[in-house]
Structure formats: C-alpha cells, structure tokens
Design an enzyme around this catalytic site. Structure first.
Site, PDB file in Angstrom:
ATOM      1  N   SER A   7      66.583 129.465  39.898  1.00  0.00           N
ATOM      2  CA  SER A   7      66.378 129.045  38.507  1.00  0.00           C
ATOM      3  C   SER A   7      66.031 127.560  38.513  1.00  0.00           C
ATOM      4  O   SER A   7      66.584 126.797  39.297  1.00  0.00           O
ATOM      5  CB  SER A   7      67.669 129.244  37.711  1.00  0.00           C
ATOM      6  OG  SER A   7      67.640 128.435  36.548  1.00  0.00           O
ATOM      7  N   HIS A  32      62.590 131.473  38.738  1.00  0.00           N
ATOM      8  CA  HIS A  32      63.159 131.894  37.451  1.00  0.00           C
ATOM      9  C   HIS A  32      63.173 130.711  36.491  1.00  0.00           C
ATOM     10  O   HIS A  32      63.737 129.658  36.785  1.00  0.00           O
ATOM     11  CB  HIS A  32      64.590 132.395  37.704  1.00  0.00           C
ATOM     12  CG  HIS A  32      65.243 133.014  36.514  1.00  0.00           C
ATOM     13  ND1 HIS A  32      65.032 134.313  36.122  1.00  0.00           N
ATOM     14  CD2 HIS A  32      66.117 132.484  35.616  1.00  0.00           C
ATOM     15  CE1 HIS A  32      65.761 134.571  35.036  1.00  0.00           C
ATOM     16  NE2 HIS A  32      66.428 133.480  34.718  1.00  0.00           N
ATOM     17  N   ASP A  34      64.228 129.346  32.908  1.00  0.00           N
ATOM     18  CA  ASP A  34      65.131 129.605  31.776  1.00  0.00           C
ATOM     19  C   ASP A  34      64.706 128.829  30.542  1.00  0.00           C
ATOM     20  O   ASP A  34      64.941 127.629  30.446  1.00  0.00           O
ATOM     21  CB  ASP A  34      66.556 129.196  32.170  1.00  0.00           C
ATOM     22  CG  ASP A  34      67.181 130.216  33.095  1.00  0.00           C
ATOM     23  OD1 ASP A  34      67.691 129.831  34.155  1.00  0.00           O
ATOM     24  OD2 ASP A  34      67.144 131.412  32.753  1.00  0.00           O
ATOM     25  N   MET A  36      65.075 127.925  26.699  1.00  0.00           N
ATOM     26  CA  MET A  36      66.156 127.939  25.707  1.00  0.00           C
ATOM     27  C   MET A  36      65.734 127.170  24.460  1.00  0.00           C
ATOM     28  O   MET A  36      65.112 126.112  24.562  1.00  0.00           O
ATOM     29  CB  MET A  36      67.408 127.280  26.293  1.00  0.00           C
ATOM     30  CG  MET A  36      67.897 127.970  27.543  1.00  0.00           C
ATOM     31  SD  MET A  36      69.314 127.110  28.232  1.00  0.00           S
ATOM     32  CE  MET A  36      69.648 128.180  29.627  1.00  0.00           C
ATOM     33  N   HIS A  65      62.457 133.717  31.555  1.00  0.00           N
ATOM     34  CA  HIS A  65      63.617 134.299  30.873  1.00  0.00           C
ATOM     35  C   HIS A  65      63.725 133.632  29.500  1.00  0.00           C
ATOM     36  O   HIS A  65      64.134 132.474  29.407  1.00  0.00           O
ATOM     37  CB  HIS A  65      64.861 134.032  31.734  1.00  0.00           C
ATOM     38  CG  HIS A  65      66.144 134.472  31.128  1.00  0.00           C
ATOM     39  ND1 HIS A  65      67.364 134.084  31.640  1.00  0.00           N
ATOM     40  CD2 HIS A  65      66.436 135.252  30.054  1.00  0.00           C
ATOM     41  CE1 HIS A  65      68.353 134.616  30.919  1.00  0.00           C
ATOM     42  NE2 HIS A  65      67.807 135.324  29.945  1.00  0.00           N
ATOM     43  N   MET A  67      65.437 132.835  26.395  1.00  0.00           N
ATOM     44  CA  MET A  67      66.707 132.833  25.667  1.00  0.00           C
ATOM     45  C   MET A  67      66.428 132.140  24.334  1.00  0.00           C
ATOM     46  O   MET A  67      66.846 130.995  24.083  1.00  0.00           O
ATOM     47  CB  MET A  67      67.775 132.092  26.479  1.00  0.00           C
ATOM     48  CG  MET A  67      68.241 132.907  27.675  1.00  0.00           C
ATOM     49  SD  MET A  67      69.198 131.951  28.855  1.00  0.00           S
ATOM     50  CE  MET A  67      67.840 131.299  29.829  1.00  0.00           C
ATOM     51  N   MET A 136      73.116 139.384  32.444  1.00  0.00           N
ATOM     52  CA  MET A 136      73.708 138.047  32.507  1.00  0.00           C
ATOM     53  C   MET A 136      75.127 138.154  33.040  1.00  0.00           C
ATOM     54  O   MET A 136      75.912 138.966  32.549  1.00  0.00           O
ATOM     55  CB  MET A 136      73.717 137.409  31.114  1.00  0.00           C
ATOM     56  CG  MET A 136      72.348 137.112  30.536  1.00  0.00           C
ATOM     57  SD  MET A 136      71.339 136.087  31.592  1.00  0.00           S
ATOM     58  CE  MET A 136      72.263 134.550  31.551  1.00  0.00           C
ATOM     59  N   PHE A 142      73.774 127.689  29.850  1.00  0.00           N
ATOM     60  CA  PHE A 142      73.964 126.575  30.791  1.00  0.00           C
ATOM     61  C   PHE A 142      74.057 127.070  32.240  1.00  0.00           C
ATOM     62  O   PHE A 142      74.527 128.177  32.487  1.00  0.00           O
ATOM     63  CB  PHE A 142      75.253 125.804  30.442  1.00  0.00           C
ATOM     64  CG  PHE A 142      75.201 125.191  29.075  1.00  0.00           C
ATOM     65  CD1 PHE A 142      75.671 125.901  27.967  1.00  0.00           C
ATOM     66  CD2 PHE A 142      74.616 123.938  28.869  1.00  0.00           C
ATOM     67  CE1 PHE A 142      75.572 125.371  26.679  1.00  0.00           C
ATOM     68  CE2 PHE A 142      74.535 123.392  27.587  1.00  0.00           C
ATOM     69  CZ  PHE A 142      75.015 124.114  26.488  1.00  0.00           C
ATOM     70  N   ASP A 174      72.032 137.098  36.722  1.00  0.00           N
ATOM     71  CA  ASP A 174      71.763 135.685  36.442  1.00  0.00           C
ATOM     72  C   ASP A 174      73.025 135.003  35.927  1.00  0.00           C
ATOM     73  O   ASP A 174      73.506 135.329  34.843  1.00  0.00           O
ATOM     74  CB  ASP A 174      70.658 135.635  35.376  1.00  0.00           C
ATOM     75  CG  ASP A 174      70.297 134.236  34.940  1.00  0.00           C
ATOM     76  OD1 ASP A 174      69.367 134.096  34.145  1.00  0.00           O
ATOM     77  OD2 ASP A 174      70.951 133.279  35.389  1.00  0.00           O
ATOM     78  N   GLY A 176      75.977 132.010  37.846  1.00  0.00           N
ATOM     79  CA  GLY A 176      77.126 131.766  38.717  1.00  0.00           C
ATOM     80  C   GLY A 176      77.064 132.464  40.062  1.00  0.00           C
ATOM     81  O   GLY A 176      78.064 132.632  40.742  1.00  0.00           O
ATOM     82  N   GLY A 196      71.005 129.037  40.752  1.00  0.00           N
ATOM     83  CA  GLY A 196      70.667 127.656  40.408  1.00  0.00           C
ATOM     84  C   GLY A 196      71.617 126.719  41.129  1.00  0.00           C
ATOM     85  O   GLY A 196      71.341 126.232  42.221  1.00  0.00           O
TER      86      GLY A 196
HETATM   87  C1  DX5 Z   1      72.160 130.595  31.892  1.00  0.00           C
HETATM   88  C2  DX5 Z   1      71.083 130.458  32.928  1.00  0.00           C
HETATM   89  C3  DX5 Z   1      71.767 130.226  34.271  1.00  0.00           C
HETATM   90  C4  DX5 Z   1      70.864 129.837  35.376  1.00  0.00           C
HETATM   91  C5  DX5 Z   1      71.534 130.071  36.719  1.00  0.00           C
HETATM   92  O1  DX5 Z   1      71.622 130.821  30.645  1.00  0.00           O
HETATM   93  O2  DX5 Z   1      70.229 131.598  32.936  1.00  0.00           O
HETATM   94  O3  DX5 Z   1      72.449 131.415  34.596  1.00  0.00           O
HETATM   95  O4  DX5 Z   1      69.696 130.462  35.326  1.00  0.00           O
HETATM   96  O5  DX5 Z   1      72.353 129.027  36.872  1.00  0.00           O
HETATM   97  P1  DX5 Z   1      73.571 128.974  37.886  1.00  0.00           P
HETATM   98  O6  DX5 Z   1      73.154 129.672  39.150  1.00  0.00           O
HETATM   99  O7  DX5 Z   1      73.750 127.477  38.070  1.00  0.00           O
HETATM  100  O8  DX5 Z   1      74.690 129.652  37.201  1.00  0.00           O
HETATM  101 ZN    ZN Z   2      67.974 133.001  33.391  1.00  0.00          ZN
END
Ligand code: DX5
Ligand code: ZN
Length: 218
Positions: A7, A32, A34, A36, A65, A67, A136, A142, A174, A176, A196
């Site tokens: 990401s 990926h 993200d 937002m 992605h 969001m 997710m 975040f 996606d 953690g 990420g």
């Molecule tokens: C949340 C994002 C995160 C990101 C991955 O909305 O989509 O999940 O891409 O980030 P890490 O791997 O740092 O959780």
């Molecule tokens: Zn994502």
C-alpha cells in the site's frame, strides 16, 4: 500464487521513484493505492493526480481501493488516471451492481470491499460479477493499525463460497498484515495481501518483502 500488494498510504511521498524501484526489484507486480475522501473514512489521502503520476512511473498493476462516498462518480477519473483494478466499498456504493458494471465496462477489473463489521451477505449475490473481494482487517482510514483476528473466519467462509460456486474471484486482505498473521490469512484463503507499515517500518523494504514471501511460502 500469493501476491503481496504494497500500500502506498504510508510510504515516503518525497521518495516515490526510489521506493517504486525497490518494490519492483522485489518481484512485486501489484501496487495498492488507498484513496480516501475524509467522508467515508475519517482521513484524506490522494486523488487521480497522484495515481496518474505513479502510472507514468511504473508498469505495476495499480490496484485502486476507493474508500470514498459515491465511488460511481469517480470511476472514470481513476480509469483515466491509469487504474487497472478499482475496488468500491459495499457500504458506500449506491447500487453495487451498477458500480461493478461501470468498472468492467471501462475494461478494468472490479473489486468490492467490506469493512470488518460488514457481513458476507452484502456481497453474496455479486461474487460472480467481481474479480476480487477485499476484506478489511482493520477499520478503514489509517495505516499502522492492529490486525483484527476476528476477520479470519470471514476469509475462510468467503473462500468456501467461492470454491463451492467454482468462481475465481481473488480474496485480498488489507490492514495490519505482518510476518505473524500473513500465514494465517493465506491459510484461511486470501491470495492478495496488502501491506504497508510492515514493509515501510523495516530498515530495508526489500528484506521485509523477502521475509514476508518466505513466511507465506511455508
Ligand atoms: C486502511 C488502509 C490500510 C493500508 C495498509 O484504510 O487500507 O490498511 O492499506 O496499511 P498497514 O499495512 O500499515 O495496516
Ligand atoms: Zn486499502
């Protein structure tokens, strides 16, 4: 084949070119992105202009992605910016089938994403229409959040449904993802892992990617 999708949410935006080279040299084939909007999620990231600048710098598959609220209104913009895959949230799309159809009509792969608290019933009727389901494993908004183990049974159940119906939608997870939980999500049925913080917090991005690859191979 299990794919790792870095990401860009928490990467170093001042060093995009170098980071892209490192990611490409690590044998990654998908990135990926993200997006937002500060409404669907309590954070703002970037729009089509950033996607386009990355498109002009790499041949990696761009996995966008969304969001955002009213994702249907932005499918064209992200297609023109160079997206290869566009994923919309089932919680945000007005008419999910219409959004999926719009994405596919543009010749892109279509994904649908579910927040941790959203049940599979919301997408069961769309599994034959989509190329990917993004589950997710954190509440979106975040990076650097803690992986939610409670989503693992949902990954397993989705994999069972897809296998039973002999569909071939990918299962992407996606949030953690790290060395410890990656084998668990793969074992449950995920085949694309968004990562990420685990790679960017490491001293050496390529070594972190290598260790992740090893962990999911075993
Ligand atoms: C949340 C994002 C995160 C990101 C991955 O909305 O989509 O999940 O891409 O980030 P890490 O791997 O740092 O959780
Ligand atoms: Zn994502």
């Amino acid at each position: 084949m299990i794919r790792i999708a870095p990401s860009i949410l928490t990467w170093d935006y001042t060093d995009i070119g170098r980071t892209l080279r490192v990611i490409e040299k690590s044998g990654i084939d998908i990135l990926h992105l993200d997006v937002m909007d500060g409404h669907f999620v309590p954070n703002i990231s970037f729009g089509p202009a950033v996607v386009e600048s990355i498109r002009n710098k790499t041949d990696l598959t761009l996995d966008v992605h969304l969001m955002i609220e009213k994702p249907e209104n932005f499918i064209n913009d992200f297609k023109n910016a160079g997206a290869d895959i566009i994923t919309v949230h089932v919680e945000a799309a007005n008419k999910l089938s219409r959004a999926i159809e719009m994405i596919k009509k543009k010749g892109l792969k279509a994904g649908v994403s579910l927040n941790p608290g959203t049940g599979l019933n919301s997408v069961k009727d769309h599994l034959s229409e989509v190329d990917m389901v993004l589950l997710m494993t954190v509440n979106p908004g975040f990076g650097k959040q803690k992986f939610m183990k409670s989503v693992i049974p949902k990954i397993r159940e989705l994999k069972e449904i897809i296998s039973k119906k002999s569909l071939n939608a990918d299962i992407e997870v996606d949030g953690g993802i790290n060395l410890l939980n990656a084998p668990m999500v793969v074992q449950a049925g995920a085949n694309i892992l968004v990562v990420g913080n685990y790679i960017y917090s490491a001293r050496n991005i390529s070594k972190a990617i290598e260790s992740l690859k090893k962990a999911i191979k075993n």
